[in-house]
Design a protein around this motif. Structure first.
Motif, PDB file in Angstrom:
ATOM      1  N   SER A   1      10.959 -12.197   1.983  1.00  0.00           N
ATOM      2  CA  SER A   1      11.188 -11.314   0.846  1.00  0.00           C
ATOM      3  C   SER A   1      10.711 -12.001  -0.429  1.00  0.00           C
ATOM      4  O   SER A   1      10.886 -13.204  -0.601  1.00  0.00           O
ATOM      5  N   ALA A   2      10.092 -11.236  -1.313  1.00  0.00           N
ATOM      6  CA  ALA A   2       9.636 -11.770  -2.591  1.00  0.00           C
ATOM      7  C   ALA A   2       9.617 -10.661  -3.631  1.00  0.00           C
ATOM      8  O   ALA A   2       9.253  -9.520  -3.330  1.00  0.00           O
ATOM      9  N   VAL A   3      10.039 -10.993  -4.844  1.00  0.00           N
ATOM     10  CA  VAL A   3       9.936 -10.038  -5.951  1.00  0.00           C
ATOM     11  C   VAL A   3       8.638 -10.341  -6.689  1.00  0.00           C
ATOM     12  O   VAL A   3       8.442 -11.437  -7.211  1.00  0.00           O
ATOM     13  N   ILE A   4       7.738  -9.380  -6.688  1.00  0.00           N
ATOM     14  CA  ILE A   4       6.415  -9.557  -7.272  1.00  0.00           C
ATOM     15  C   ILE A   4       6.200  -8.522  -8.373  1.00  0.00           C
ATOM     16  O   ILE A   4       7.015  -7.611  -8.552  1.00  0.00           O
ATOM     17  N   GLY A   5       5.126  -8.686  -9.113  1.00  0.00           N
ATOM     18  CA  GLY A   5       4.817  -7.748 -10.191  1.00  0.00           C
ATOM     19  C   GLY A   5       3.606  -6.906  -9.859  1.00  0.00           C
ATOM     20  O   GLY A   5       2.707  -7.340  -9.121  1.00  0.00           O
ATOM     21  N   ALA A   6       3.564  -5.700 -10.397  1.00  0.00           N
ATOM     22  CA  ALA A   6       2.414  -4.818 -10.201  1.00  0.00           C
ATOM     23  C   ALA A   6       2.131  -4.053 -11.490  1.00  0.00           C
ATOM     24  O   ALA A   6       3.054  -3.555 -12.142  1.00  0.00           O
ATOM     25  N   VAL A   7       0.867  -4.000 -11.854  1.00  0.00           N
ATOM     26  CA  VAL A   7       0.424  -3.176 -12.970  1.00  0.00           C
ATOM     27  C   VAL A   7      -0.193  -1.919 -12.378  1.00  0.00           C
ATOM     28  O   VAL A   7      -1.138  -1.994 -11.599  1.00  0.00           O
ATOM     29  N   THR A   8       0.372  -0.778 -12.732  1.00  0.00           N
ATOM     30  CA  THR A   8      -0.111   0.490 -12.196  1.00  0.00           C
ATOM     31  C   THR A   8      -0.654   1.362 -13.315  1.00  0.00           C
ATOM     32  O   THR A   8      -0.221   1.271 -14.469  1.00  0.00           O
ATOM     33  N   SER A   9      -1.604   2.204 -12.966  1.00  0.00           N
ATOM     34  CA  SER A   9      -2.210   3.101 -13.948  1.00  0.00           C
ATOM     35  C   SER A   9      -2.713   4.345 -13.252  1.00  0.00           C
ATOM     36  O   SER A   9      -3.451   4.249 -12.257  1.00  0.00           O
ATOM     37  N   ASP A  10      -2.300   5.494 -13.738  1.00  0.00           N
ATOM     38  CA  ASP A  10      -2.776   6.770 -13.208  1.00  0.00           C
ATOM     39  C   ASP A  10      -4.249   6.927 -13.547  1.00  0.00           C
ATOM     40  O   ASP A  10      -4.664   6.705 -14.680  1.00  0.00           O
TER      41      ASP A  10
ATOM     42  N   ILE B   1       0.817  -1.211   0.000  1.00  0.00           N
ATOM     43  CA  ILE B   1       0.000   0.000   0.000  1.00  0.00           C
ATOM     44  C   ILE B   1       0.856   1.269   0.000  1.00  0.00           C
ATOM     45  O   ILE B   1       0.337   2.360  -0.158  1.00  0.00           O
ATOM     46  N   THR B   2       2.181   1.149   0.188  1.00  0.00           N
ATOM     47  CA  THR B   2       3.023   2.338   0.161  1.00  0.00           C
ATOM     48  C   THR B   2       3.434   2.716  -1.263  1.00  0.00           C
ATOM     49  O   THR B   2       4.000   3.764  -1.480  1.00  0.00           O
ATOM     50  N   THR B   3       3.171   1.851  -2.244  1.00  0.00           N
ATOM     51  CA  THR B   3       3.569   2.155  -3.623  1.00  0.00           C
ATOM     52  C   THR B   3       2.370   2.679  -4.425  1.00  0.00           C
ATOM     53  O   THR B   3       1.738   1.939  -5.178  1.00  0.00           O
ATOM     54  N   ARG B   4       2.044   3.948  -4.192  1.00  0.00           N
ATOM     55  CA  ARG B   4       0.937   4.611  -4.892  1.00  0.00           C
ATOM     56  C   ARG B   4      -0.317   3.733  -4.873  1.00  0.00           C
ATOM     57  O   ARG B   4      -0.737   3.216  -5.912  1.00  0.00           O
TER      58      ARG B   4
ATOM     59  N   CYS C   1      -3.550  -6.149  -0.239  1.00  0.00           N
ATOM     60  CA  CYS C   1      -4.419  -6.146  -1.421  1.00  0.00           C
ATOM     61  C   CYS C   1      -5.806  -5.633  -1.084  1.00  0.00           C
ATOM     62  O   CYS C   1      -6.419  -4.903  -1.872  1.00  0.00           O
ATOM     63  N   LEU C   2      -6.302  -6.005   0.080  1.00  0.00           N
ATOM     64  CA  LEU C   2      -7.617  -5.538   0.510  1.00  0.00           C
ATOM     65  C   LEU C   2      -7.641  -4.032   0.725  1.00  0.00           C
ATOM     66  O   LEU C   2      -8.693  -3.393   0.619  1.00  0.00           O
TER      67      LEU C   2
ATOM     68  N   VAL D   1      -2.460   1.102  -8.155  1.00  0.00           N
ATOM     69  CA  VAL D   1      -2.202  -0.332  -8.358  1.00  0.00           C
ATOM     70  C   VAL D   1      -3.482  -1.021  -8.831  1.00  0.00           C
ATOM     71  O   VAL D   1      -4.495  -1.046  -8.142  1.00  0.00           O
ATOM     72  N   ARG D   2      -3.429  -1.574 -10.037  1.00  0.00           N
ATOM     73  CA  ARG D   2      -4.593  -2.235 -10.630  1.00  0.00           C
ATOM     74  C   ARG D   2      -4.506  -3.768 -10.549  1.00  0.00           C
ATOM     75  O   ARG D   2      -5.510  -4.437 -10.402  1.00  0.00           O
ATOM     76  N   GLN D   3      -3.282  -4.298 -10.683  1.00  0.00           N
ATOM     77  CA  GLN D   3      -3.119  -5.749 -10.701  1.00  0.00           C
ATOM     78  C   GLN D   3      -1.826  -6.123  -9.978  1.00  0.00           C
ATOM     79  O   GLN D   3      -0.834  -5.396 -10.061  1.00  0.00           O
ATOM     80  N   VAL D   4      -1.855  -7.262  -9.295  1.00  0.00           N
ATOM     81  CA  VAL D   4      -0.682  -7.776  -8.583  1.00  0.00           C
ATOM     82  C   VAL D   4      -0.416  -9.193  -9.069  1.00  0.00           C
ATOM     83  O   VAL D   4      -1.348  -9.995  -9.221  1.00  0.00           O
ATOM     84  N   LEU D   5       0.857  -9.504  -9.335  1.00  0.00           N
ATOM     85  CA  LEU D   5       1.231 -10.818  -9.849  1.00  0.00           C
ATOM     86  C   LEU D   5       2.322 -11.423  -8.977  1.00  0.00           C
ATOM     87  O   LEU D   5       3.357 -10.784  -8.722  1.00  0.00           O
ATOM     88  N   ILE D   6       2.096 -12.660  -8.526  1.00  0.00           N
ATOM     89  CA  ILE D   6       3.045 -13.343  -7.650  1.00  0.00           C
ATOM     90  C   ILE D   6       3.228 -14.781  -8.123  1.00  0.00           C
ATOM     91  O   ILE D   6       2.406 -15.310  -8.875  1.00  0.00           O
TER      92      ILE D   6
END
Length: 280
Positions: free
Chosen positions: A252-261, A8-11, A43-44, A15-20
């Motif tokens: 620790s985990a490297v995950i993906g995020a789709v962001t959109s203004d 929740i600290t990354t804008r 996510c919630l 954040v529209r989608q999260v991929l793990i």
């Protein structure tokens, strides 16, 4: 790559989608389970989250949906999977789609289990539009074509007849088979060269031919690669327990995020890799 203790600290509003992928959850690794629950809490809290992708190896081993579905109500109350299902269900009710893909550890995962929380089982390759680009999503093990023995094993295990045969054995026998396969896999991997267990360049080029980018996990080597002159390959990371022997281990985990203004809309969406950290 940015690193955050909470998603929740990354804008959060973007954040529209999260991929793990590659969580390898099991009752033997409670820190990983707690970290996943913490991620679901994040996510919630994301106000515009539309999708959560789990791209394989969600569980360290999965011997069939019936291992959980046949439990009594009392047994489910105390089962380690139940809190995950409850929280995933809350996320789905909040309007977030939950899309689950098979990995090499949980290829027996079925839609009946996913239906408990309103999730959907998806199959590779899965195509995702991010802005103006088309991303190809897969677990990643099919790209490791230098490992001939594993590819033969993968083809055999993904065969419907083989899966029918396994699922018609008792849970006790399935668990014994899974333990034996895991031990054999560990022994084999210990004797393999590192490059054999990584993706094959030709397999990557072939996979990415009809897409703008490729996204996968499996190799436990998170990074961004230039697959071709104009196409990138993104690798999600496995979930790792750091400082395991301390009183407060970290995951620790490297995950993906789709962001959109919000002002530009989904046509300007972007994909990025983020390191997610959580103190247990």
């Amino acid at each position: 790559m940015q690193s955050f203790n909470h998603l929740i600290t990354t804008r959060p509003h973007e954040v529209r989608q999260v991929l793990i992928s590659d969580l390898h959850l099991s009752p033997e690794e409670p820190a990983l389970v707690q970290a996943f629950l913490a991620l679901l809490d994040d996510c919630l809290a994301l106000p515009t989250l539309k999708r959560l992708f789990i791209l394989g190896d969600w569980f360290d081993v999965w011997i069939g949906d019936d291992a959980y579905l046949t439990l009594s109500e009392d047994a489910r109350q105390n089962h380690w999977l139940t809190p995950l299902i409850v929280k995933l269900k809350k996320l789905r009710v909040a309007g977030c789609e939950i899309l689950v893909m098979h990995g090499n550890r949980d290829f027996l995962l079925g839609q009946p289990f996913c239906s408990l929380f309103g999730g959907e089982l998806i199959y590779e390759p899965y195509y995702l539009t991010v802005g103006q680009q088309n991303y190809r999503l897969e677990h990643g093990d099919a790209l490791c074509t230098d490992d001939k023995k594993y590819q033969f094993f993968r083809k055999m295990m993904r065969n419907r007849l083989t899966q029918w045969y396994l699922l018609n054995k008792s849970l006790t026998k399935r668990l014994a088979i899974a333990d034996k396969l895991r031990q054999k896999s560990q022994q084999n991997n210990a004797n393999k060269a590192a490059y054999i267990m990584d993706v094959n360049e030709d397999a990557v080029i072939q996979a990415i031919a009809d897409s703008d980018a490729l996204l996968h996990g499996h190799t436990h080597r998170p990074a961004i690669h230039q697959a071709t002159t104009d196409k990138k390959r993104y690798v999600l990371g496995d979930w790792r327990v750091l400082d395991k022997d301390s009183r407060q281990p970290k995951v620790s985990a490297v995950i993906g995020a789709v962001t959109s203004d919000g002002d530009t809309g989904d046509n300007a969406a972007e994909f990025e890799l983020i390191e997610f950290k959580m103190t247990v």
